[in-house]
Motif scaffolding. Structure first.
Motif, PDB file in Angstrom:
ATOM      1  N   LYS A  80      23.425 -40.347  21.146  1.00  0.00           N
ATOM      2  CA  LYS A  80      23.409 -41.495  20.390  1.00  0.00           C
ATOM      3  C   LYS A  80      23.489 -42.944  21.122  1.00  0.00           C
ATOM      4  CE  LYS A  80      21.844 -39.182  16.834  1.00  0.00           C
ATOM      5  NZ  LYS A  80      20.869 -38.041  17.428  1.00  0.00           N
ATOM      6  N   THR A  81      24.254 -42.626  21.929  1.00  0.00           N
ATOM      7  CA  THR A  81      24.940 -43.733  22.932  1.00  0.00           C
ATOM      8  C   THR A  81      24.028 -44.358  24.049  1.00  0.00           C
ATOM      9  OG1 THR A  81      27.157 -43.020  22.591  1.00  0.00           O
ATOM     10  CG2 THR A  81      26.765 -44.537  24.497  1.00  0.00           C
ATOM     11  N   HIS A  82      23.212 -43.464  24.385  1.00  0.00           N
ATOM     12  CA  HIS A  82      22.226 -43.616  25.535  1.00  0.00           C
ATOM     13  C   HIS A  82      20.604 -43.606  25.400  1.00  0.00           C
ATOM     14  CE1 HIS A  82      25.579 -43.851  28.560  1.00  0.00           C
ATOM     15  NE2 HIS A  82      26.138 -42.762  27.867  1.00  0.00           N
ATOM     16  N   TRP A  83      20.476 -43.207  24.163  1.00  0.00           N
ATOM     17  CA  TRP A  83      18.934 -42.845  23.768  1.00  0.00           C
ATOM     18  C   TRP A  83      18.506 -43.547  22.460  1.00  0.00           C
ATOM     19  CZ3 TRP A  83      15.615 -40.445  26.814  1.00  0.00           C
ATOM     20  CH2 TRP A  83      15.949 -39.568  28.185  1.00  0.00           C
ATOM     21  N   ILE A  84      17.509 -44.130  22.247  1.00  0.00           N
ATOM     22  CA  ILE A  84      17.084 -44.730  20.930  1.00  0.00           C
ATOM     23  C   ILE A  84      15.665 -44.038  20.581  1.00  0.00           C
ATOM     24  CG2 ILE A  84      17.981 -47.064  21.061  1.00  0.00           C
ATOM     25  CD1 ILE A  84      15.223 -48.025  22.074  1.00  0.00           C
ATOM     26  N   SER A  85      15.450 -43.997  19.410  1.00  0.00           N
ATOM     27  CA  SER A  85      14.069 -43.249  19.007  1.00  0.00           C
ATOM     28  C   SER A  85      13.273 -44.633  18.303  1.00  0.00           C
ATOM     29  CB  SER A  85      14.031 -42.287  17.914  1.00  0.00           C
ATOM     30  OG  SER A  85      14.766 -41.090  18.983  1.00  0.00           O
ATOM     31  N   ILE A  86      11.994 -44.601  18.377  1.00  0.00           N
ATOM     32  CA  ILE A  86      11.268 -45.752  17.835  1.00  0.00           C
ATOM     33  C   ILE A  86      10.006 -45.130  17.042  1.00  0.00           C
ATOM     34  CG2 ILE A  86       9.806 -47.748  18.235  1.00  0.00           C
ATOM     35  CD1 ILE A  86      11.224 -47.916  20.835  1.00  0.00           C
ATOM     36  N   LYS A  87       9.986 -45.330  15.911  1.00  0.00           N
ATOM     37  CA  LYS A  87       8.921 -44.756  15.099  1.00  0.00           C
ATOM     38  C   LYS A  87       7.547 -45.606  15.483  1.00  0.00           C
ATOM     39  CE  LYS A  87      11.638 -43.586  11.030  1.00  0.00           C
ATOM     40  NZ  LYS A  87      11.937 -43.964   9.442  1.00  0.00           N
ATOM     41  N   LEU A  88       6.686 -44.743  15.282  1.00  0.00           N
ATOM     42  CA  LEU A  88       5.355 -45.459  16.055  1.00  0.00           C
ATOM     43  C   LEU A  88       4.404 -45.656  14.766  1.00  0.00           C
ATOM     44  CD1 LEU A  88       5.079 -42.844  19.021  1.00  0.00           C
ATOM     45  CD2 LEU A  88       5.761 -45.533  19.188  1.00  0.00           C
ATOM     46  N   GLU A  89       4.239 -44.792  13.875  1.00  0.00           N
ATOM     47  CA  GLU A  89       3.539 -45.332  12.587  1.00  0.00           C
ATOM     48  C   GLU A  89       4.105 -46.322  11.891  1.00  0.00           C
ATOM     49  OE1 GLU A  89       0.904 -41.644  11.358  1.00  0.00           O
ATOM     50  OE2 GLU A  89       2.908 -41.205  11.004  1.00  0.00           O
ATOM     51  N   HIS A  90       3.540 -47.314  11.383  1.00  0.00           N
ATOM     52  CA  HIS A  90       3.796 -48.355  10.672  1.00  0.00           C
ATOM     53  C   HIS A  90       5.018 -49.206  11.208  1.00  0.00           C
ATOM     54  CE1 HIS A  90       1.071 -46.382   7.989  1.00  0.00           C
ATOM     55  NE2 HIS A  90       1.699 -45.456   7.999  1.00  0.00           N
ATOM     56  N   SER A  91       5.109 -49.262  12.385  1.00  0.00           N
ATOM     57  CA  SER A  91       6.120 -50.063  13.118  1.00  0.00           C
ATOM     58  C   SER A  91       6.185 -51.379  12.960  1.00  0.00           C
ATOM     59  CB  SER A  91       6.124 -49.227  14.562  1.00  0.00           C
ATOM     60  OG  SER A  91       7.341 -49.696  15.182  1.00  0.00           O
TER      61      SER A  91
END
Length: 123
Positions: A80-91
């Motif tokens: 969680k310190t070095h990575w992010i997640s991005i929601k792609l639908e309805h973003s």
């Protein structure tokens, strides 16, 4: 429709990056973006089934990005310190921002590669 087809604009964006490939990982049911067998991104789903891209990022940028956009969360199933997640639908995250983050992720991983490996990729 498979995610690499649905989000071909993401997959196609890595083609100019030296040595970058997109590879299916069956155990994760996700596509990984790799350079010299080092991952710099993952296109898949989180446990809620949301379509996401997970990207390596500088720790000081992660919190900033999460405050900027509600669709950005700590990296799903990653550090969680070095990575992010991005929601792609309805973003609420613009495509250009996603592509810039993916390029930054590639650059972070590429920069850490040994000189010999980089030389091999440049030939």
């Amino acid at each position: 429709m498979k995610l690499p087809e649905k989000y071909s604009w993401i997959v196609e964006s890595i083609h100019p990056y030296k040595g970058a490939i997109c590879e299916w990982k069956a155990e994760w049911e996700a596509d990984r973006f790799l350079v010299a067998d080092k991952m710099f991104g993952m296109l898949g789903h989180n446990k809620e089934g949301d379509e996401i891209i997970t990207i390596k990022c500088l720790p000081e940028k992660n919190e900033e990005y999460q405050n900027m956009y509600s669709s950005i969360t700590p990296g799903y199933y990653m550090n969680k310190t070095h990575w992010i997640s991005i929601k792609l639908e309805h973003s609420d995250v613009p495509k250009e921002f996603i592509l810039a983050c993916l390029k930054d992720s590639y650059d972070l991983v590429y920069k850490a590669l040994p000189k010999k490996v980089k030389t091999g990729l440049e030939e």
